[in-house]
Design an enzyme around this catalytic site. Structure first.
Site, PDB file in Angstrom:
ATOM      1  N   ASP A 169      38.653  37.945  30.615  1.00 24.23           N
ATOM      2  CA  ASP A 169      39.792  38.859  30.562  1.00 24.23           C
ATOM      3  C   ASP A 169      39.310  40.302  30.436  1.00 24.23           C
ATOM      4  O   ASP A 169      38.104  40.561  30.308  1.00 24.23           O
ATOM      5  CB  ASP A 169      40.738  38.475  29.408  1.00 24.23           C
ATOM      6  CG  ASP A 169      39.979  38.207  28.126  1.00 24.23           C
ATOM      7  OD1 ASP A 169      39.153  39.060  27.760  1.00 24.23           O
ATOM      8  OD2 ASP A 169      40.186  37.140  27.503  1.00 24.23           O
ATOM      9  N   HIS A 222      31.481  36.524  45.066  1.00 25.59           N
ATOM     10  CA  HIS A 222      32.213  35.355  44.583  1.00 25.59           C
ATOM     11  C   HIS A 222      32.530  34.380  45.717  1.00 25.59           C
ATOM     12  O   HIS A 222      33.096  33.324  45.462  1.00 25.59           O
ATOM     13  CB  HIS A 222      33.500  35.825  43.905  1.00 25.59           C
ATOM     14  CG  HIS A 222      34.419  36.506  44.880  1.00 25.59           C
ATOM     15  ND1 HIS A 222      34.084  37.678  45.515  1.00 25.59           N
ATOM     16  CD2 HIS A 222      35.627  36.154  45.353  1.00 25.59           C
ATOM     17  CE1 HIS A 222      35.064  38.018  46.329  1.00 25.59           C
ATOM     18  NE2 HIS A 222      36.014  37.115  46.254  1.00 25.59           N
ATOM     19  N   ASP A 223      32.209  34.757  46.944  1.00 26.44           N
ATOM     20  CA  ASP A 223      32.464  33.873  48.093  1.00 26.44           C
ATOM     21  C   ASP A 223      31.199  33.211  48.632  1.00 26.44           C
ATOM     22  O   ASP A 223      31.281  32.214  49.346  1.00 26.44           O
ATOM     23  CB  ASP A 223      33.070  34.680  49.262  1.00 26.44           C
ATOM     24  CG  ASP A 223      34.458  35.214  48.973  1.00 26.44           C
ATOM     25  OD1 ASP A 223      35.172  34.618  48.134  1.00 26.44           O
ATOM     26  OD2 ASP A 223      34.832  36.228  49.595  1.00 26.44           O
ATOM     27  N   ASP A 273      40.375  44.024  50.508  1.00 26.63           N
ATOM     28  CA  ASP A 273      40.194  42.641  50.943  1.00 26.63           C
ATOM     29  C   ASP A 273      40.540  42.479  52.431  1.00 26.63           C
ATOM     30  O   ASP A 273      41.552  43.014  52.903  1.00 26.63           O
ATOM     31  CB  ASP A 273      41.114  41.744  50.092  1.00 26.63           C
ATOM     32  CG  ASP A 273      40.833  40.272  50.261  1.00 26.63           C
ATOM     33  OD1 ASP A 273      39.723  39.838  49.928  1.00 26.63           O
ATOM     34  OD2 ASP A 273      41.740  39.551  50.734  1.00 26.63           O
ATOM     35  N   ASN A 306      39.895  35.840  24.301  1.00 35.30           N
ATOM     36  CA  ASN A 306      41.014  35.248  23.567  1.00 35.30           C
ATOM     37  C   ASN A 306      40.982  33.718  23.534  1.00 35.30           C
ATOM     38  O   ASN A 306      41.991  33.071  23.258  1.00 35.30           O
ATOM     39  CB  ASN A 306      42.357  35.740  24.133  1.00 35.30           C
ATOM     40  CG  ASN A 306      42.551  35.296  25.571  1.00 35.30           C
ATOM     41  OD1 ASN A 306      41.615  34.755  26.188  1.00 35.30           O
ATOM     42  ND2 ASN A 306      43.737  35.492  26.110  1.00 35.30           N
ATOM     43  N   GLU A 329      36.224  45.182  53.139  1.00 29.22           N
ATOM     44  CA  GLU A 329      35.630  43.870  53.440  1.00 29.22           C
ATOM     45  C   GLU A 329      35.859  43.583  54.916  1.00 29.22           C
ATOM     46  O   GLU A 329      37.003  43.392  55.340  1.00 29.22           O
ATOM     47  CB  GLU A 329      36.242  42.758  52.579  1.00 29.22           C
ATOM     48  CG  GLU A 329      35.446  41.470  52.730  1.00 29.22           C
ATOM     49  CD  GLU A 329      36.217  40.204  52.390  1.00 29.22           C
ATOM     50  OE1 GLU A 329      35.576  39.186  52.131  1.00 29.22           O
ATOM     51  OE2 GLU A 329      37.457  40.225  52.407  1.00 29.22           O
ATOM     52  N   ASP A 340      35.312  35.960  28.053  1.00 28.73           N
ATOM     53  CA  ASP A 340      36.610  35.569  27.492  1.00 28.73           C
ATOM     54  C   ASP A 340      36.716  36.145  26.084  1.00 28.73           C
ATOM     55  O   ASP A 340      35.803  35.964  25.270  1.00 28.73           O
ATOM     56  CB  ASP A 340      36.669  34.032  27.469  1.00 28.73           C
ATOM     57  CG  ASP A 340      37.935  33.509  26.803  1.00 28.73           C
ATOM     58  OD1 ASP A 340      38.900  34.286  26.676  1.00 28.73           O
ATOM     59  OD2 ASP A 340      37.936  32.320  26.422  1.00 28.73           O
ATOM     60  N   ASP A 352      40.705  31.231  25.769  1.00 29.08           N
ATOM     61  CA  ASP A 352      41.384  30.314  26.689  1.00 29.08           C
ATOM     62  C   ASP A 352      40.447  29.804  27.782  1.00 29.08           C
ATOM     63  O   ASP A 352      40.878  29.140  28.725  1.00 29.08           O
ATOM     64  CB  ASP A 352      42.629  30.971  27.306  1.00 29.08           C
ATOM     65  CG  ASP A 352      42.299  32.208  28.127  1.00 29.08           C
ATOM     66  OD1 ASP A 352      41.096  32.556  28.225  1.00 29.08           O
ATOM     67  OD2 ASP A 352      43.223  32.816  28.689  1.00 29.08           O
ATOM     68  N   ASP A 362      40.397  45.822  43.364  1.00 30.44           N
ATOM     69  CA  ASP A 362      40.402  45.024  44.584  1.00 30.44           C
ATOM     70  C   ASP A 362      41.817  45.063  45.148  1.00 30.44           C
ATOM     71  O   ASP A 362      42.751  44.524  44.544  1.00 30.44           O
ATOM     72  CB  ASP A 362      39.985  43.585  44.224  1.00 30.44           C
ATOM     73  CG  ASP A 362      39.372  42.843  45.392  1.00 30.44           C
ATOM     74  OD1 ASP A 362      39.894  42.985  46.515  1.00 30.44           O
ATOM     75  OD2 ASP A 362      38.392  42.110  45.176  1.00 30.44           O
TER      76      ASP A 362
HETATM   77  O1  TEU Z   1      37.413  36.770  51.585  1.00 29.69           O
HETATM   78  C1  TEU Z   1      37.632  36.797  52.964  1.00 29.69           C
HETATM   79  C2  TEU Z   1      36.784  35.943  53.729  1.00 29.69           C
HETATM   80  O2  TEU Z   1      36.504  36.263  54.858  1.00 29.69           O
HETATM   81  C3  TEU Z   1      36.355  34.689  53.096  1.00 29.69           C
HETATM   82  O3  TEU Z   1      37.309  33.759  53.436  1.00 29.69           O
HETATM   83  C4  TEU Z   1      35.032  34.288  53.586  1.00 29.69           C
HETATM   84  O4  TEU Z   1      35.071  34.085  54.969  1.00 29.69           O
HETATM   85  C5  TEU Z   1      34.654  32.994  52.969  1.00 29.69           C
HETATM   86  O5  TEU Z   1      34.954  33.020  51.610  1.00 29.69           O
HETATM   87  C6  TEU Z   1      33.194  32.764  53.149  1.00 29.69           C
HETATM   88  O6  TEU Z   1      32.866  31.601  52.493  1.00 29.69           O
HETATM   89  C7  TEU Z   1      38.299  37.460  50.798  1.00 29.69           C
HETATM   90  C8  TEU Z   1      38.013  37.199  49.346  1.00 29.69           C
HETATM   91  O7  TEU Z   1      36.740  37.701  49.043  1.00 29.69           O
HETATM   92  C9  TEU Z   1      38.158  35.739  49.090  1.00 29.69           C
HETATM   93  O8  TEU Z   1      37.810  35.404  47.780  1.00 29.69           O
HETATM   94  C10 TEU Z   1      39.594  35.374  49.354  1.00 29.69           C
HETATM   95  O9  TEU Z   1      39.763  33.987  49.241  1.00 29.69           O
HETATM   96  C11 TEU Z   1      40.049  35.799  50.740  1.00 29.69           C
HETATM   97  O10 TEU Z   1      39.649  37.127  51.062  1.00 29.69           O
HETATM   98  C12 TEU Z   1      41.544  35.775  50.856  1.00 29.69           C
HETATM   99  O11 TEU Z   1      42.094  36.833  50.133  1.00 29.69           O
END
Ligand code: TEU
Length: 533
Positions: A34, A330-331, A205, A28, A268, A26, A30, A103
């Protein structure tokens, strides 16, 4: 011995580093990261030794799904900066010899996108069929049985126009209609917009979602479903994903990217190997360069399991296909949370020595583990809609801890998600100064990978090994290496190489020691192989 061609593209040799912009830096005050923050940290990324940055979405977004709900494909979310800040970031990336991937979220937009506002305004709207609208089923209710990935029906009723619209994810993320030529053309223009600005490619995505079967038939019921699994898994997504027409679009993306020179597309795609491999396309009509391979995330941390996973994946690749490996995102749950600190070091060695382009997720290089999120701080919409399944994604999206200053140097204020509890000691500054840290191991493995063609572009073969041990050889020209990883807690025999004799230790997950034919618990070694005399 004949030297192999070494003029391969950067994305085959390179390592991709995923930055989750909300949680990198970050600038700024908040509490949310960023673009200027990322720019300020570029020296860190460059000296880490990776080659490319993939930035999760930075486009204007109401943040219902934290940027995966895009309200303007050709802008920058004000929270992150503006186009000028983006251009500065891109220039800074290129000045350091790095690449930048954006992305691209083609399956759905935000419900706040002007296209959707126009589409939902009336049945006669010029953009009505840029999204997927259907009448209720004959007896009333949603048009078919499809389930959103985030739970509940994938159809949302729109009382004003008396139809349902499709959303594979949140109702705030209406699916776009890729069968509509005008929508396709508009999205191609989006790609051109960023390619013209100089980006080096895209992570795309949910690429396998973008076209749905004609007629929208019900999806088959998954007879193996159990209540501990997400609602989405009640059905097999046969008709809602992986349609032949999507492959043609994927090939169009590739043709466009190729027309700009050396750009890279990462798709993906969650599918079994045989269907997954089709996303490479054919040599005549290629599709994405790197269909993301999530099998290290999806499978147990077990040598026998991984051996089979690696062999099956390698065998599934078409001759023109280049492998890739992902250990975190991140998932997904954090790798260190899954397997612990000692094995996270072994995992680092595996990720950076397998054949194929590795993707490293921010924070995994310092081994951020599980970060329990107090209920009142949960932000992930998937978790909020399906509580109790332990699928929360916030725990992998917590801010980067940079140093021991307040809020770990991430921000001047309390960050949007909590920091890892051990941030006073588990942070970038502390690990930079520690020769035994995971970060130091990552840096040295990345340096080794850069120096050794055998690791980046060399050939690969599994080697027989004891229980708990995963071993393989990598070679290029006359250079041959043995990688031996002990995934268990028992001392095991060091596997015998199929070729040559064991020479120098090039990397180890443990402090240096004299080799004695064994592999200690949690020990991983990269060894040079010498000609047997
Ligand atoms: O993720 C797609 C996806 O298949 C995820 O839903 C995955 O199955 C799940 O997170 C597993 O825990 C992509 C992005 O990476 C995700 O952050 C988004 O929420 C999603 O697409 C919708 O755009």
């Amino acid at each position: 011995m004949q030297r192999q061609r070494t003029d391969c593209p950067w994305w085959q040799r390179g390592v991709i580093y995923q930055i989750y912009p909300r949680s990198f830096q970050d600038s700024n005050g908040d509490g949310v990261g960023d673009l200027a923050g990322i720019e300020a940290r570029l020296d860190y990324v460059a000296t880490l030794g990776v080659d490319a940055i993939w930035l999760s979405p930075v486009f204007p977004s109401p943040m219902a799904d934290f940027g995966y709900d895009v309200a303007d494909y050709c802008g920058i979310e004000p929270m992150f900066g503006d186009l000028a800040a983006f251009d500065r970031l891109l220039a800074g990336v290129h000045a350091r010899g790095l690449k930048l991937l954006l992305d691209f979220v083609p399956n759905h937009s935000s419900d706040q996108h002007p296209w959707f506002a126009e589409s939902r305004a009336s049945r006669d709207s010029a953009k009505r069929d840029w999204y997927i609208w259907r009448d209720p089923a004959p007896g009333g209710g949603p048009p078919n049985n499809w389930i959103s990935d985030f739970g509940g029906s994938a159809w949302e009723w729109d009382a004003a126009t008396g139809q349902y619209y499709l959303h594979a994810f949140l109702k705030e993320q209406p699916d776009l209609n890729w069968r509509k030529p005008a929508l396709r053309a508009a999205m191609m223009d989006v790609l051109r917009f960023w390619l013209d600005r100089g980006v080096d490619g895209f992570r795309i995505d949910v690429l396998w979602h973008i076209v749905k079967a004609e007629g929208f038939p019900d999806n088959p019921v998954n007879v193996d479903w159990t209540p501990d699994r997400t609602e989405r898994d009640r059905l097999i997504q046969r008709h809602s994903t992986d349609q032949p027409e999507a492959h043609a679009i994927s090939a169009d993306f590739r043709a466009l990217a190729d027309s700009y020179g050396e750009r890279v597309l990462v798709g993906e795609i969650f599918l079994p190997n045989d269907r997954h491999a089709r996303w490479f396309g054919t040599p005549e009509r290629p599709q994405v360069h790197l269909p993301f391979n999530f099998q290290l995330i999806e499978n147990r941390w077990n040598a026998a399991v991984l051996r089979r996973v690696i062999a099956d994946y390698e065998a599934s690749l078409p001759t023109h296909g280049w492998p890739n490996w992902v250990f975190g995102s991140h998932d997904a749950p954090r790798i260190a949370a899954r397997i612990g600190d000692a094995q996270a070091r072994v995992a680092a060695m595996l990720l950076l020595t397998l054949r194929g382009t590795p993707t490293l997720y921010q924070g995994d290089e310092i081994g951020i583990g599980d970060v329990p999120i107090p209920p009142e701080r949960v932000r992930d919409p998937q978790d909020l809609r399906q509580p109790g399944l332990g699928i929360g994604r916030d725990r992998s999206r917590t801010p980067m801890p940079w140093d021991g200053s307040p809020f770990a140097g991430f921000s001047a204020v309390e960050p949007w998600l909590p920091l890892n509890a051990d941030w006073p000691t588990r942070n970038v500054a502390a690990q930079s100064d520690d020769p035994d840290s995971l970060l130091t191991l990552y840096r040295s493995l990345l340096t080794l990978r850069r120096a050794q063609d055998a690791l980046s572009i060399g050939k690969f073969a599994l080697v027989d090994a004891d229980e708990d041990v995963l071993a393989f050889e990598r070679w290029h020209g006359d250079d041959r290496l043995l990688v031996a990883l002990n995934l268990g807690t028992q001392r095991r025999r060091l596997p015998l190489p199929a070729h040559g004799a064991i020479g120098a230790v090039l990397a180890s997950t443990l402090p240096p020691r004299v080799l004695d034919g064994s592999l200690a618990p949690d020990e991983g070694l990269v060894l040079r192989l010498e000609e047997a005399r």
